[in-house]
Design a protein around this motif. Structure first.
Motif, PDB file in Angstrom:
ATOM      1  N   VAL A 166       0.837  -1.203   0.000  1.00 14.51           N
ATOM      2  CA  VAL A 166       0.000   0.000   0.000  1.00 14.51           C
ATOM      3  C   VAL A 166       0.874   1.255   0.000  1.00 14.51           C
ATOM      4  O   VAL A 166       0.619   2.199  -0.758  1.00 14.51           O
ATOM      5  CB  VAL A 166      -0.955   0.003   1.208  1.00 14.51           C
ATOM      6  CG1 VAL A 166      -1.549   1.395   1.431  1.00 14.51           C
ATOM      7  CG2 VAL A 166      -2.080  -1.008   1.002  1.00 14.51           C
ATOM      8  N   PHE A 167       1.886   1.264   0.859  1.00 15.50           N
ATOM      9  CA  PHE A 167       2.782   2.430   0.909  1.00 15.50           C
ATOM     10  C   PHE A 167       3.411   2.667  -0.456  1.00 15.50           C
ATOM     11  O   PHE A 167       3.444   3.806  -0.953  1.00 15.50           O
ATOM     12  CB  PHE A 167       3.881   2.214   1.961  1.00 15.50           C
ATOM     13  CG  PHE A 167       4.715   3.445   2.215  1.00 15.50           C
ATOM     14  CD1 PHE A 167       4.511   4.213   3.348  1.00 15.50           C
ATOM     15  CD2 PHE A 167       5.693   3.849   1.309  1.00 15.50           C
ATOM     16  CE1 PHE A 167       5.266   5.358   3.577  1.00 15.50           C
ATOM     17  CE2 PHE A 167       6.444   4.984   1.522  1.00 15.50           C
ATOM     18  CZ  PHE A 167       6.232   5.750   2.663  1.00 15.50           C
ATOM     19  N   ARG A 168       3.881   1.615  -1.073  1.00 16.89           N
ATOM     20  CA  ARG A 168       4.589   1.769  -2.339  1.00 16.89           C
ATOM     21  C   ARG A 168       3.663   2.230  -3.459  1.00 16.89           C
ATOM     22  O   ARG A 168       4.050   3.039  -4.305  1.00 16.89           O
ATOM     23  CB  ARG A 168       5.272   0.445  -2.683  1.00 16.89           C
ATOM     24  CG  ARG A 168       6.335   0.060  -1.649  1.00 16.89           C
ATOM     25  CD  ARG A 168       6.920  -1.316  -1.883  1.00 16.89           C
ATOM     26  NE  ARG A 168       7.780  -1.342  -3.053  1.00 16.89           N
ATOM     27  CZ  ARG A 168       8.509  -2.390  -3.395  1.00 16.89           C
ATOM     28  NH1 ARG A 168       8.461  -3.499  -2.662  1.00 16.89           N
ATOM     29  NH2 ARG A 168       9.260  -2.355  -4.462  1.00 16.89           N
ATOM     30  N   ARG A 169       2.432   1.745  -3.459  1.00 21.48           N
ATOM     31  CA  ARG A 169       1.494   2.163  -4.509  1.00 21.48           C
ATOM     32  C   ARG A 169       1.077   3.625  -4.332  1.00 21.48           C
ATOM     33  O   ARG A 169       0.958   4.367  -5.314  1.00 21.48           O
ATOM     34  CB  ARG A 169       0.273   1.242  -4.532  1.00 21.48           C
ATOM     35  CG  ARG A 169       0.561  -0.138  -5.114  1.00 21.48           C
ATOM     36  CD  ARG A 169      -0.715  -0.834  -5.538  1.00 21.48           C
ATOM     37  NE  ARG A 169      -1.582  -1.174  -4.419  1.00 21.48           N
ATOM     38  CZ  ARG A 169      -1.437  -2.253  -3.667  1.00 21.48           C
ATOM     39  NH1 ARG A 169      -0.445  -3.110  -3.904  1.00 21.48           N
ATOM     40  NH2 ARG A 169      -2.276  -2.504  -2.667  1.00 21.48           N
ATOM     41  N   VAL A 170       0.846   4.029  -3.097  1.00 19.46           N
ATOM     42  CA  VAL A 170       0.495   5.433  -2.851  1.00 19.46           C
ATOM     43  C   VAL A 170       1.662   6.344  -3.227  1.00 19.46           C
ATOM     44  O   VAL A 170       1.478   7.383  -3.870  1.00 19.46           O
ATOM     45  CB  VAL A 170       0.080   5.644  -1.376  1.00 19.46           C
ATOM     46  CG1 VAL A 170      -0.043   7.139  -1.061  1.00 19.46           C
ATOM     47  CG2 VAL A 170      -1.237   4.944  -1.084  1.00 19.46           C
ATOM     48  N   ALA A 171       2.861   5.958  -2.841  1.00 19.89           N
ATOM     49  CA  ALA A 171       4.043   6.770  -3.142  1.00 19.89           C
ATOM     50  C   ALA A 171       4.249   6.918  -4.643  1.00 19.89           C
ATOM     51  O   ALA A 171       4.718   7.964  -5.121  1.00 19.89           O
ATOM     52  CB  ALA A 171       5.282   6.157  -2.499  1.00 19.89           C
ATOM     53  N   ALA A 172       3.877   5.902  -5.398  1.00 20.22           N
ATOM     54  CA  ALA A 172       4.063   5.919  -6.850  1.00 20.22           C
ATOM     55  C   ALA A 172       2.835   6.441  -7.591  1.00 20.22           C
ATOM     56  O   ALA A 172       2.778   6.354  -8.820  1.00 20.22           O
ATOM     57  CB  ALA A 172       4.387   4.509  -7.339  1.00 20.22           C
ATOM     58  N   SER A 173       1.868   6.995  -6.859  1.00 24.02           N
ATOM     59  CA  SER A 173       0.618   7.499  -7.458  1.00 24.02           C
ATOM     60  C   SER A 173      -0.113   6.396  -8.208  1.00 24.02           C
ATOM     61  O   SER A 173      -0.758   6.648  -9.228  1.00 24.02           O
ATOM     62  CB  SER A 173       0.893   8.676  -8.401  1.00 24.02           C
ATOM     63  OG  SER A 173       1.548   9.726  -7.733  1.00 24.02           O
TER      64      SER A 173
END
Length: 365
Positions: A91-98
């Motif tokens: 989740v963190f990585r997907r949010v960070a990558a838009s």
């Protein structure tokens, strides 16, 4: 080597906002979480960072009502004590990558033709929120919308928001991030829960500067922390735009009061008012307004501002009587209106800088 200050959507940390975080934890775990929030507070204190942090928390399974009592299978899971999730969490990585399908961010767009960010958030972007909320959550949980810079919503955009706030869909969270909550319509504010973030402690600003601008010496970081007024965003902006050097130039010029050095004043205005010096001009405008505000605040208490750079308190010490204080406030008002008019009508920036300096000179007479 300095770390690079991460964008809010990719920032895993949040200093100095434990009270706000606890408010969100309590609201999200009680089973009756507000469908809309206004995250308000000074610029650069972590409002957008907190918005993305809260969205990640909801996407990762936070925000679910919890039974505090024991069950047949043992004690109930403990309530979370932080909104943080691991940087390696999907989740963190997907949010960070838009790239998270259940997150929509609305903000001012960049105008390629004019080479700058647009003044308002486009109403068409606001109108995307309602159909986004009507979709089924791609990952089976919450859908979140973050409106960053909500004070940039014009009346049409805010009216479009009202339709959403009046009939909020279930398991949807709208977060309005703003430096100026007074710019929102009362009807918008009344339909959202207000969460005000505090200015950061100077120690927190200094800690973040040491992490993200370790290339600066300790003395410079200390000066920036004192100038930041509790905003790490302001401290970093000043550091990136050589704000300390510009402030030193301004102090040197103001040291010639009560009669400014005319040659030096024109040189200051010519250098910073040139078309090629846009970033430096913005910092100079900010510093003039900040110096006037600081001088007036301390003069109202009958005090001289504490020194940031050698000799920078001396010009402010000239305004220690009621008449001078009144003139100082008038100078601030005149300078603010001059800079606003100059921006709105694309007038001569050198003239605006000189007018502001002359207003300070008149106040010191």
């Amino acid at each position: 080597m300095s770390e690079t200050a991460p964008e809010p959507r990719a920032n895993p940390g949040l200093l100095g906002q434990a009270r706000a975080e606890q408010t969100l934890l309590e609201a999200s775990s009680g089973g009756r979480m507000p469908h809309a929030w206004v995250f308000a507070g000074p610029n650069g204190v972590g409002k957008a960072t907190l918005a993305y942090r809260f969205a990640r928390f909801l996407f990762a399974g936070g925000g679910e009502a919890r039974d505090e009592g024991p069950s047949l299978f043992g004690d109930a899971p403990a309530a979370p004590t932080s909104l943080a999730i691991d940087e390696q969490h999907p989740v963190f990585r997907r949010v960070a990558a838009s790239g998270h399908a259940d997150l929509l961010t609305v903000e001012r767009r960049f105008d390629d033709d004019k080479g700058k960010t647009k003044k308002d958030i486009a109403v068409d972007d606001v109108r995307k929120i309602a159909p986004f909320f009507r979709l089924t959550a791609a990952e089976g949980g919450w859908r979140c919308v973050i409106v960053d810079g909500a004070e940039s919503l014009n009346r049409a955009g805010q009216n479009a928001l009202l339709k959403i706030l009046e009939e909020p869909p279930p398991r949807c969270c709208l977060i309005l991030v703003t430096d100026r909550p007074g710019g929102l319509l009362p009807t918008v504010r009344s339909r959202a829960r207000m969460l005000t973030l505090d200015a950061l402690d100077e120690a927190h600003v200094r800690e973040l500067l040491a992490r993200w601008r370790s290339d600066l010496d300790a003395e410079s970081r200390d000066a920036l922390a004192r100038m930041a007024d509790g905003s790490i965003g302001r401290a970093l902006s000043l550091a990136d735009a050589d704000g300390l050097e510009l402030y030193a130039d301004l102090v040197q010029l103001l040291a010639t009061l009560p009669r400014l050095d005319v040659v030096a004043a024109h040189g200051f205005a010519d250098r910073l008012g040139a078309a090629s010096a846009d970033a430096s001009y913005r910092v100079a405008v900010d510093l003039i307004g900040w110096w006037l505000t600081r001088a007036a605040r301390y003069a109202a208490r009958g005090e001289v501002p504490p020194e940031i750079l050698p000799g920078d308190s001396a010009p402010a010490a000239r305004f220690q009587n009621p008449r001078s204080l009144e003139r100082l406030v008038q100078a601030w008002d005149k300078a603010a209106r001059q800079f606003q008019t100059t921006d709105a009508a694309n007038l001569d920036r050198r003239h605006a800088l000189l007018a502001a300096l002359r207003a300070i000179e008149a106040a010191a007479a």
